[in-house]
Motif scaffolding. Structure first.
Motif, mmCIF file in Angstrom:
data_model
loop_
_atom_site.group_PDB
_atom_site.id
_atom_site.type_symbol
_atom_site.label_atom_id
_atom_site.label_comp_id
_atom_site.label_asym_id
_atom_site.label_seq_id
_atom_site.Cartn_x
_atom_site.Cartn_y
_atom_site.Cartn_z
ATOM 1 N N CYS A 1 -5.281 3.305 10.691
ATOM 2 C CA CYS A 1 -4.088 3.675 11.449
ATOM 3 C C CYS A 1 -2.860 3.066 10.782
ATOM 4 O O CYS A 1 -2.838 1.862 10.508
ATOM 5 C CB CYS A 1 -4.185 3.173 12.889
ATOM 6 S SG CYS A 1 -5.597 3.847 13.813
ATOM 7 N N LEU A 2 -1.853 3.884 10.546
ATOM 8 C CA LEU A 2 -0.629 3.455 9.886
ATOM 9 C C LEU A 2 0.535 3.634 10.839
ATOM 10 O O LEU A 2 0.775 4.736 11.346
ATOM 11 C CB LEU A 2 -0.391 4.285 8.617
ATOM 12 C CG LEU A 2 -1.561 4.361 7.628
ATOM 13 C CD1 LEU A 2 -1.202 5.268 6.453
ATOM 14 C CD2 LEU A 2 -1.959 2.979 7.154
ATOM 15 N N ILE A 3 1.254 2.553 11.106
ATOM 16 C CA ILE A 3 2.392 2.573 12.018
ATOM 17 C C ILE A 3 3.636 2.184 11.233
ATOM 18 O O ILE A 3 3.810 1.022 10.860
ATOM 19 C CB ILE A 3 2.177 1.635 13.223
ATOM 20 C CG1 ILE A 3 0.950 2.053 14.027
ATOM 21 C CG2 ILE A 3 3.398 1.650 14.130
ATOM 22 C CD1 ILE A 3 -0.319 1.331 13.634
ATOM 23 N N PRO B 1 -2.138 -10.922 9.403
ATOM 24 C CA PRO B 1 -1.844 -11.110 7.978
ATOM 25 C C PRO B 1 -0.647 -10.266 7.565
ATOM 26 O O PRO B 1 -0.423 -9.180 8.104
ATOM 27 C CB PRO B 1 -3.129 -10.623 7.284
ATOM 28 C CG PRO B 1 -4.187 -10.695 8.329
ATOM 29 C CD PRO B 1 -3.519 -10.430 9.636
ATOM 30 N N GLU B 2 0.122 -10.769 6.602
ATOM 31 C CA GLU B 2 1.324 -10.071 6.162
ATOM 32 C C GLU B 2 1.307 -9.849 4.657
ATOM 33 O O GLU B 2 0.760 -10.655 3.896
ATOM 34 C CB GLU B 2 2.577 -10.859 6.538
ATOM 35 C CG GLU B 2 2.819 -10.961 8.037
ATOM 36 C CD GLU B 2 4.147 -11.618 8.373
ATOM 37 O OE1 GLU B 2 4.860 -12.023 7.424
ATOM 38 O OE2 GLU B 2 4.477 -11.710 9.569
ATOM 39 N N LEU B 3 1.895 -8.728 4.260
ATOM 40 C CA LEU B 3 2.147 -8.423 2.856
ATOM 41 C C LEU B 3 3.650 -8.216 2.718
ATOM 42 O O LEU B 3 4.194 -7.235 3.230
ATOM 43 C CB LEU B 3 1.387 -7.156 2.430
ATOM 44 C CG LEU B 3 1.689 -6.623 1.021
ATOM 45 C CD1 LEU B 3 1.232 -7.620 -0.044
ATOM 46 C CD2 LEU B 3 1.028 -5.266 0.810
ATOM 47 N N GLU B 4 4.318 -9.154 2.080
ATOM 48 C CA GLU B 4 5.771 -9.067 1.944
ATOM 49 C C GLU B 4 6.122 -8.236 0.723
ATOM 50 O O GLU B 4 5.603 -8.459 -0.370
ATOM 51 C CB GLU B 4 6.398 -10.456 1.840
ATOM 52 C CG GLU B 4 7.912 -10.414 1.854
ATOM 53 C CD GLU B 4 8.534 -11.774 2.087
ATOM 54 O OE1 GLU B 4 9.772 -11.845 2.144
ATOM 55 O OE2 GLU B 4 7.783 -12.766 2.206
ATOM 56 N N ALA C 1 4.191 -1.232 9.236
ATOM 57 C CA ALA C 1 5.322 -1.470 8.338
ATOM 58 C C ALA C 1 6.521 -1.862 9.189
ATOM 59 O O ALA C 1 6.867 -1.150 10.137
ATOM 60 C CB ALA C 1 5.638 -0.229 7.512
ATOM 61 N N ALA C 2 7.134 -2.992 8.876
ATOM 62 C CA ALA C 2 8.198 -3.512 9.728
ATOM 63 C C ALA C 2 9.227 -4.245 8.888
ATOM 64 O O ALA C 2 8.921 -4.788 7.824
ATOM 65 C CB ALA C 2 7.626 -4.462 10.781
ATOM 66 N N ARG C 3 10.444 -4.262 9.392
ATOM 67 C CA ARG C 3 11.479 -5.068 8.742
ATOM 68 C C ARG C 3 11.253 -6.542 9.048
ATOM 69 O O ARG C 3 11.076 -7.352 8.152
ATOM 70 C CB ARG C 3 12.858 -4.626 9.233
ATOM 71 C CG ARG C 3 13.205 -3.188 8.874
ATOM 72 C CD ARG C 3 14.559 -2.794 9.415
ATOM 73 N NE ARG C 3 14.828 -1.378 9.161
ATOM 74 C CZ ARG C 3 15.936 -0.756 9.555
ATOM 75 N NH1 ARG C 3 16.876 -1.429 10.205
ATOM 76 N NH2 ARG C 3 16.108 0.528 9.298
ATOM 77 N N VAL D 1 0.392 -6.465 8.280
ATOM 78 C CA VAL D 1 1.800 -6.129 8.483
ATOM 79 C C VAL D 1 2.470 -6.094 7.119
ATOM 80 O O VAL D 1 2.500 -7.103 6.407
ATOM 81 C CB VAL D 1 2.506 -7.151 9.392
ATOM 82 C CG1 VAL D 1 3.988 -6.791 9.530
ATOM 83 C CG2 VAL D 1 1.847 -7.211 10.764
ATOM 84 N N VAL D 2 2.978 -4.933 6.733
ATOM 85 C CA VAL D 2 3.746 -4.778 5.499
ATOM 86 C C VAL D 2 5.213 -4.961 5.874
ATOM 87 O O VAL D 2 5.787 -4.147 6.583
ATOM 88 C CB VAL D 2 3.515 -3.388 4.875
ATOM 89 C CG1 VAL D 2 4.333 -3.241 3.598
ATOM 90 C CG2 VAL D 2 2.030 -3.179 4.591
ATOM 91 N N ARG D 3 5.809 -6.047 5.421
ATOM 92 C CA ARG D 3 7.165 -6.372 5.855
ATOM 93 C C ARG D 3 8.126 -6.357 4.682
ATOM 94 O O ARG D 3 7.767 -6.677 3.539
ATOM 95 C CB ARG D 3 7.205 -7.730 6.550
ATOM 96 C CG ARG D 3 6.900 -8.907 5.653
ATOM 97 C CD ARG D 3 6.944 -10.217 6.425
ATOM 98 N NE ARG D 3 8.261 -10.473 6.982
ATOM 99 C CZ ARG D 3 8.521 -11.447 7.848
ATOM 100 N NH1 ARG D 3 7.539 -12.248 8.255
ATOM 101 N NH2 ARG D 3 9.744 -11.645 8.289
#
Length: 281
Positions: free
Chosen positions: A142-144, A187-190, A175-177, A40-42
């Motif tokens: 897959c990219l969302i 896992p997250e990438l801030e 990708a999410a706010r 998750v790219v946040r």
């Protein structure tokens, strides 16, 4: 939120993002090597999440991976499985390779066949099976994007699949706010603001005239290095404000200030042009 402006191309070359790009490159290499990955790219609106997904898409497709993309659409937020259909529709020629109950439930969810309301657990299993089937030909990423605007049923199914990826070469990147409970445990990438030197370079590329150093530093501080804000906020300022005596209204949230900047620009356009422009997310 992505600006469709002429500045964006120059901006993406100037913003370093080395650490984030390295993390996404490692994800690509892992999937190419036959491993599964979820991420998750946040980050805040305008911070550059979409640009990072574009980078990942380019690296993945250039290295032989199949890339599938979808993006949440606010007007489709209440349409169950709309986002999932956007992602999986190009893969439906592989439906014959997954178990019949899963095959049938996806056809029902996507309105291809009639049937009872889809069981969401079975939909999640079907998505997992379909992604694995497609990845049997070549690695799949897959990219969302804009996950916050994805309908709940799609987010549930994709989150379910992301937590159960096995040995198949599949990558699922959101990708999410602010990712909600449906993506919990991934896992997250801030993604934060740009470093000062990159923010200064981006401002220099956006402004045609001179910029007072104190004004520049105040803009960077007020925007927190947010790339879209760095590009958009100066467009609403007068030359006198850029030359000094400048202050940003701290009571207005950053997202609101960006939207106000776009509103001012739209207000200056002819009516036909304002109505025909592509909306900014």
């Amino acid at each position: 939120m992505t600006a469709d402006t002429g500045w964006q191309g120059r901006a993406t070359r100037l913003t370093n993002r080395r650490g984030e790009r390295d993390a996404l490159d490692r994800l690509t290499e892992a999937v190419r090597a036959g491993q599964s990955r979820a991420l998750v790219v946040r980050g805040d609106p305008g911070v550059g999440k979409t640009v990072l997904l574009d980078h990942l898409a380019g690296r993945a497709s250039g290295s032989g991976c199949r890339v599938a993309r979808a993006a949440g659409v606010q007007s489709e937020l209440e349409l169950a499985f709309a986002g999932l259909h956007q992602l999986c529709a190009p893969m439906l020629d592989h439906l014959g390779g997954i178990p019949v109950p899963q095959h049938d439930v996806l056809r029902t969810a996507f309105g291809i066949a009639a049937g009872p309301p889809p069981d969401r657990f079975l939909v999640g299993l079907a998505v997992l099976s379909l992604l694995s089937e497609v990845a049997g030909e070549r690695p799949l990423i897959c990219l969302i994007d804009d996950q916050q605007w994805l309908d709940r049923a799609s987010t549930q199914a994709l989150g379910f699949a992301a937590r159960r990826l096995g040995a198949d070469p599949v990558g699922l990147v959101f990708a999410a706010r602010e990712p909600g409970a449906d993506l919990a445990g991934l896992p997250e990438l801030e993604v934060g603001g740009l470093r000062d030197e990159d923010a200064r370079a981006l401002l220099a590329s956006a402004l045609p005239g001179p910029l007072d150093a104190r004004v520049r530093d105040l803009i960077i501080a007020e925007t927190g290095g947010n790339p879209l804000a760095l590009l958009e906020l100066p467009r609403g300022l007068t030359p006198a404000e850029l030359a000094g005596g400048f202050g940003l209204p701290g009571a207005v949230p950053l997202t609101g200030r960006i939207e106000d900047s776009f509103a001012r620009q739209l207000g200056a356009l002819p009516v036909a042009a304002a109505r025909g422009g592509r909306p900014v997310r």
